[in-house]
Each structure stands twice: as C-alpha cells, then as structure tokens.
Design an enzyme around this catalytic site. Structure first.
Site, PDB file in Angstrom:
ATOM      1  N   CYS A 169       0.881  -1.177   0.000  1.00  0.00           N
ATOM      2  CA  CYS A 169       0.000   0.000   0.000  1.00  0.00           C
ATOM      3  C   CYS A 169       0.912   1.218   0.000  1.00  0.00           C
ATOM      4  CB  CYS A 169      -0.964  -0.034   1.179  1.00  0.00           C
ATOM      5  SG  CYS A 169      -0.167  -0.245   2.787  1.00  0.00           S
ATOM      6  N   ARG A 225      -2.224  -1.314   5.206  1.00  0.00           N
ATOM      7  CA  ARG A 225      -3.281  -1.978   4.439  1.00  0.00           C
ATOM      8  C   ARG A 225      -2.760  -3.246   3.772  1.00  0.00           C
ATOM      9  NH1 ARG A 225      -5.064   2.919   0.752  1.00  0.00           N
ATOM     10  NH2 ARG A 225      -2.836   3.379   1.021  1.00  0.00           N
TER      11      ARG A 225
END
Length: 434
Positions: A381, A386
C-alpha cells in the site's frame, strides 16, 4: 414456516441452486465450535449474515453486497430455531417469498462426517471476544495449549487511546516500536528483538493483538493513522510473524467486538514484563517481507503478482493518499486490490462491524483480478498497514507464497529511477472488490 429435513436441504442445494444463509456468529462460520458441535465450519456455499447484525439499521445493505436476491430460494440455518424463524420473517418483510429454515444443522449435519463443511483454514488465529475473556480470566479457551500469553492494545503514537480504555490485562503497543518512523518499514532485526523482549514476547508466546477503529477523516486530521488502531494492529501482527512469533491471535473486529459483547474496559496502566531472550533468530520467516529489489523481480515474473491494496483514487494517481507523500501514481503493472475509500479504511476487506469480511468473498474478488494462491503474491500500500491486513486475509486462508512489500508506494516513489504510472490502465483486469 417451511422447515427442511437434511435430505430436503441437500436436494434443494443440488437441484434448485438455493442460497444458504448462516446466521450464527462469524466465529462459528469460520470454524469455531461455539455450541459444542461435533465439527466446526459452515455448509459449503453458505453466506454469513449473523443474526445479531439485524439489530443494525443498515444490515439490509449486506444482502445486496452478498448478491442475495429474490431470484433464488433462501434457506436459513443457525444455532437456534427461534433465530432462524425470526430471520425468515425479516426476509419475508423485505419481499423474499421462497424462504425456508433448516434446524438440524447441529444434530445431523455436524455429526455426519459424510456431509461436507468448509472452514477458514487458520481460523484459530482469528479469535472472538469470549475466547479472549476466557484467556485473561485464567481459563483455557479452545485450541490454546500454552502457558504464556501477552495481550497487546495497538496504537500509533497515541498512548491516550490505551489510557481511555483497553481490554483488562492488555499492555500498550506503539506501532512505532516495530516500524521505522523515517521509512515506515519494519525495524532492523536487532531493534525488533529489543522491542519484543521489552514487551515480554518470546517466539513461543501466544500474542493476542487488537486495536480501536475510530473512523479517521483524512481531510480533517493531520495524523489519521492515530484513529486506525486496529489497522495498525494487523501491521504489528505481520511484523511479529515475520520476526518469528508463531502463535498470533487477532481479535476479530478489534476492541469494537469486545465492547459489542458488553465486556468491560480497563483504564489500569500496565507495564510489560521484559524478558532476556526472544528464543529464535530474527527474522524466522523472512519470506513474509520483501523489499524493492524483490518487488521488481516479482513484477517481471509470470509466477507472481504485486498487489496494490490502495484506493482507486490513489491507484490512478488522483491523490497520494497521505499527507507526507507528495508523489501521486502507482507502480506500473501492479494489480489493483482495492482497499476501500482511502489510506485509513479497509471497507472492502471488512464487514460494517469491522470484523474480517467473509473469506470466500475476498478470494473470489481476488481471483477475478488474477490474484490466486498458485502465484507468489506480495501485497503493498503506501507504507504497509493496508498491505498487512490483506496479507493476513491470505495467511488465514493458508495461501502458500505471500509477502508484504514493505517499502510500498512511499519507498518506490522516493527513488527517481523507479517508473510511475497514472490514469486508468488500458489493458488490465481490475480487481474492484464490491
């Protein structure tokens, strides 16, 4: 009320393509035996819609998200005939006409080894609030055979988040102790060893980790990550796994799930009990983290994919996603793995109560984008949070070759020699998880 026998259910599944709805708690759907059933898991093909979700006003939206329509017959099953009946009534009020219930799941389906059950392969590492309550209460929860555990309340440089309320017995864990505040990559093996030993964590310690999610607003907060504690917890968990902690338990839904059960929080400020030896070489599992050279090799390979767990606006270069990253764009040839709305939300990987989304749905969405378990998949990410959450989805599904590209967009775009792409890709299957 149309009540099906086991044989009638089997026939309905095979002949009429009925939609099954499992209304038990998510933990039971994933594999935990919450009512002492003989076998854990769910009927293959069943959708998970816990009955407790119906107390929320927006639960009806879940039906659309899971493609549950009036076109197919509906069969509901769970732990309680009463709950199944109530769910059937709710669906009929919404216009569903062909709704049946199956009340022999525990008595007949789970006791018959010839009838199939699906479960999340590593479900024991995704725990539920009662499991944690038993652990900290001195009991022995299911699938736990250790005598050493540490519960960690994760936060990002925001100790007040811990002070205002945490699970009793939990110690605070600052993500900065495992990440470099300059690169946002994992810290060195020596630093990780020091951090873990200071937390009282050995390689064979059971670590329960969770955080708080407070819906950060990117445009209104200078440090949105301070309100995304559970996302940070999954980042910490990935680094711990890389380091060598073998038994990590993630509290599904974070502290929200604990509070939803009505369990009390503590404001007692606890300090960890340091130890002298982690007991294993760090990193024990180096394959779980890759750096830019390996990411470039993966981009050239036909046996792997670099998967961008970012928002669409980040992916096409409309915004960087972070206050401290100016460069916009994406890594060329990376596959889109759509996190959700922005850098601090994971709507496409979570249910509205912040528990992990039904794993079948994630796997199907990934497959549509060419993200499959036969390849080496590296998630990234902006700085790793994430990407780590997506990594945990794949790890819990027992995918064999998975990694986090630790440097991510932050490291990639800071090297002027690295190519950058913007705009909508012309020739790429875009995995846009719905």
């Amino acid at each position: 009320m149309n009540t099906l026998s086991t044989q009638e259910l089997i026939s309905k599944i095979e002949e009429i393509n009925a939609t099954l709805i499992d209304i038990r708690p998510i933990a039971a759907y994933n594999g935990w035996t919450l009512q002492n059933e003989k076998r854990g898991g769910h009927i293959p093909g069943a959708k998970s819609i816990p009955f407790q979700w119906t107390q929320y006003m927006d639960w009806v939206e879940v039906l659309e998200e899971k493609n549950i329509t009036e076109e197919h017959p509906i069969v509901i099953y769970g732990y309680s005939a009463e709950d199944s009946s109530e769910m059937a009534k709710k669906l009929r009020k919404l216009g569903f006409q062909d709704v049946s219930v199956y009340n022999d799941f525990i008595a007949e389906w789970t006791t018959n080894s010839k009838l199939p059950l699906d479960r999340l392969p590593k479900y024991k590492h995704l725990v539920y609030p009662e499991w944690v309550r038993q652990l900290i209460g001195g009991d022995s929860p299911p699938l736990y055979d250790n005598n050493r555990f540490v519960v960690c309340h994760s936060h990002y440089d925001h100790i007040d988040d811990y002070y205002k309320g945490h699970i009793p017995g939990a110690i605070p864990l600052d993500t900065n102790s495992l990440e470099s505040t300059e690169t946002w990559n994992r810290r060195s093996p020596e630093e990780l060893k020091e951090t873990l030993q200071n937390l009282g964590i050995r390689h064979d310690t059971t670590v329960v980790i969770y955080g708080r999610f407070s819906s950060p607003v990117y445009d209104e907060e200078r440090f949105p990550g301070k309100s995304a504690g559970h996302l940070g917890a999954l980042r910490c968990a990935a680094i711990m796994l890389y380091a060598g902690v073998e038994d990590i338990r993630i509290l599904n839904g974070g502290i929200t799930s604990w509070e939803s059960e009505g369990y009390e929080l503590s404001t007692e400020q606890l300090e960890p009990t340091p130890i002298d030896d982690f007991g294993a070489t760090i990193p024990t599992h180096p394959k779980y983290m890759i750096d830019t050279p390996e990411a470039k090799q993966l981009l050239k390979s036909n046996k792997g994919e670099l998967v961008s767990i970012r928002s669409w606006e980040e992916f096409i270069g409309n915004r960087s996603g972070y206050h401290y990253i100016e460069q916009k764009g994406r890594i060329p040839d990376a596959v889109f793995g759509n996190c959700g709305s922005d850098a601090y939300h994971m709507e496409n990987y979570r249910n509205f109560d912040h528990t992990m989304r039904e794993y079948h749905e994630v796997e199907v969405a990934w497959s549509e984008g060419g993200i499959t378990p036969d390849k080496h998949i590296a998630f990234y990410c902006g700085t790793g949070w994430r990407g780590s959450e997506a990594f945990w989805n794949a790890w819990l599904m027992d995918w064999p070759r998975i990694s986090v590209y630790d440097g991510g967009w932050f490291e990639w775009c800071n090297d002027p020699e690295n190519p950058i792409a913007t705009g909508v890709p012309e020739e790429q299957v875009l995995n846009r998880i719905r």
